[in-house]
Design a protein around this motif. Structure first.
Motif, mmCIF file in Angstrom:
data_model
loop_
_atom_site.group_PDB
_atom_site.id
_atom_site.type_symbol
_atom_site.label_atom_id
_atom_site.label_comp_id
_atom_site.label_asym_id
_atom_site.label_seq_id
_atom_site.Cartn_x
_atom_site.Cartn_y
_atom_site.Cartn_z
ATOM 1 N N ARG A 120 0.857 -1.178 0.000
ATOM 2 C CA ARG A 120 0.000 0.000 0.000
ATOM 3 C C ARG A 120 0.897 1.233 0.000
ATOM 4 N N CYS A 121 0.356 2.364 -0.403
ATOM 5 C CA CYS A 121 1.193 3.559 -0.505
ATOM 6 C C CYS A 121 0.483 4.774 0.063
ATOM 7 N N GLN A 122 1.264 5.832 0.222
ATOM 8 C CA GLN A 122 0.790 7.091 0.774
ATOM 9 C C GLN A 122 0.998 8.198 -0.258
ATOM 10 N N ALA A 153 -3.170 3.776 1.228
ATOM 11 C CA ALA A 153 -3.254 3.660 2.690
ATOM 12 C C ALA A 153 -3.594 4.987 3.332
ATOM 13 N N THR A 154 -2.963 6.055 2.880
ATOM 14 C CA THR A 154 -3.130 7.373 3.489
ATOM 15 C C THR A 154 -3.011 8.449 2.424
ATOM 16 N N TYR A 155 -3.859 9.456 2.511
ATOM 17 C CA TYR A 155 -3.792 10.611 1.619
ATOM 18 C C TYR A 155 -3.829 11.860 2.478
ATOM 19 N N VAL A 156 -2.811 12.683 2.363
ATOM 20 C CA VAL A 156 -2.706 13.905 3.169
ATOM 21 C C VAL A 156 -2.681 15.113 2.238
ATOM 22 N N SER A 200 -9.856 11.642 8.783
ATOM 23 C CA SER A 200 -10.683 10.454 8.612
ATOM 24 C C SER A 200 -9.726 9.259 8.553
ATOM 25 N N PRO A 201 -10.226 8.040 8.451
ATOM 26 C CA PRO A 201 -9.312 6.895 8.448
ATOM 27 C C PRO A 201 -8.214 6.960 7.390
ATOM 28 N N ARG A 202 -8.519 7.458 6.200
ATOM 29 C CA ARG A 202 -7.496 7.500 5.145
ATOM 30 C C ARG A 202 -7.146 8.895 4.676
ATOM 31 N N TYR A 203 -8.077 9.822 4.755
ATOM 32 C CA TYR A 203 -7.884 11.170 4.225
ATOM 33 C C TYR A 203 -7.665 12.154 5.360
ATOM 34 N N LEU A 207 6.321 2.857 3.928
ATOM 35 C CA LEU A 207 5.414 2.713 2.786
ATOM 36 C C LEU A 207 5.853 3.604 1.630
ATOM 37 N N PRO A 208 5.754 3.109 0.391
ATOM 38 C CA PRO A 208 6.016 3.985 -0.758
ATOM 39 C C PRO A 208 5.149 5.238 -0.674
ATOM 40 N N THR A 209 5.764 6.391 -0.866
ATOM 41 C CA THR A 209 5.065 7.665 -0.661
ATOM 42 C C THR A 209 5.336 8.606 -1.816
#
Length: 361
Positions: free
Chosen positions: A97-99, A124-127, A169-172, A206-208
């Motif tokens: 998974r990646c960010q 996985a995550t978006y910021v 939120s959980p991902r964003y 994680l790949p980002t």
């Protein structure tokens, strides 16, 4: 998602203040970019079912942008989309998974497009990070939109914090910060959990992918260099870390075309000190290679239109509107570029990740 959109002379949209300060004028360029994207959606150049929810008030009353702007917006979107989707595909191929971190995100809708698309499970995550004034407006728009809220998760898991300037939120995650300030102070506590008891938003394992979409040009070069170096240092902590980055920006503004652009921006109280160190295409990859990135390349939007978009797609958009100013379009696209780079801590990862980039068709 700050603009000006890829066209010149540039005055697409009005500033809301008669004499805005420099930061206010920069923030207003996001409205220009959002309206340009909405115009391209209306005309059929690109698909974005979420753009309407984040438009500035009264946007539906604005006339569509001229064909030259719509085509420029299309090429910009096509190049960035290809790089983002390629990064997600590389991560999925490795079953990782990646960010994604979007700096100066403005009213961008990319998280929702990914969350509703085929790579949703890879993310996985978006910021997103921007001025507090912009994040406050975006957080309110997200809260009001059922379409945007539905992709964030359960309503009880979505929280406004810091006086409504940030949203989690959980991902964003929507974070308020001034990117010109020290990253250790402005980003470090929330992104890495340093000096706090909070769980870090970003894992160095994680790949980002970092996205700088027309934002670094508005910053002094020393501030943008410090920002990129901070991310490079943080992701060096992992032996298998992968840090990708892409920048969309104007460059090479020493010629007559560039002087017109600079004068138009100056009339709007906007300066772009970050473009000065990059007089030509060959200088752009240095933004990353000086920060110990493994590889970096750049292409102008003119080259992307010529080499990275299929003939079928070019044929399709050629029928959407009559475009007479081909020479002007070529000149405009020649002064905007997308630069991408990747920093790999594991030499064995180079075989696959070094191939990430814009593909010629």
């Amino acid at each position: 998602m700050h603009a000006p959109p890829p066209h010149v002379p540039l005055a697409s949209g009005r500033l809301h203040a008669a004499h805005p300060d420099g930061d206010d004028a920069i923030r207003q360029t996001d409205s220009d970019a959002a309206l340009a994207r909405f115009s391209a959606v209306q005309k059929g150049y690109i698909a974005d079912p979420f753009v309407r929810a984040l438009l500035p008030r009264g946007a539906h009353l604005q006339p569509p942008r001229p064909p030259l702007i719509n085509v420029g917006t299309y090429v910009r979107a096509a190049g960035i989309d290809q790089l983002v989707h390629g990064f997600l595909a590389h991560a999925a191929q490795e079953r990782r998974r990646c960010q994604i971190v979007s700096l100066g995100a403005g009213s961008d809708t990319r998280f929702w497009r990914i969350a509703a698309g085929p790579h949703a499970s890879t993310l996985a995550t978006y910021v997103e990070v921007d001025f507090a004034e912009n994040t406050t407006k975006k957080a309110m728009a997200i809260r009001k939109s059922k379409d945007l809220g539905a992709l964030l998760g359960n309503a009880e898991e979505v929280k406004l914090v810091n006086g409504g300037t940030s949203l989690h939120s959980p991902r964003y995650h929507l974070v308020a910060a001034d990117l010109r300030q020290s990253p250790e102070e402005s980003l470090g506590p929330v992104l890495t959990g340093l000096h706090t008891d909070d769980t870090p938003l970003l894992s160095p394992d994680l790949p980002t992918l970092l996205i700088f979409e027309c934002v670094l040009a508005y910053m002094p070069a020393e501030d943008s260099d410090r920002l990129i170096q901070w991310f490079a240092d943080y992701f060096s902590k992992s032996t298998n870390g992968v840090l990708g980055a892409l920048v969309y920006e104007m460059f090479g503004l020493q010629d007559s075309f560039g002087k017109v652009m600079l004068n138009n921006l100056k009339a709007r109280n906007v300066s772009i000190p970050g473009a000065e160190p990059y007089p030509d295409l060959a200088s752009l990859p240095g933004r990353f290679t000086r920060r110990d990135f493994t590889t970096s390349l750049a292409l102008t939007l003119r080259d992307i239109r010529r080499s990275c978009i299929s003939e079928d797609e070019l044929e399709r958009i050629s029928h959407l509107e009559m475009l007479d100013e081909i020479e002007e379009l070529e000149l405009v696209l020649q002064h905007y570029a997308i630069t991408w780079g990747v920093k790999l801590n594991d030499p064995e990862a180079q075989a696959s990740w070094k191939n990430w980039g814009l593909l010629h068709v």
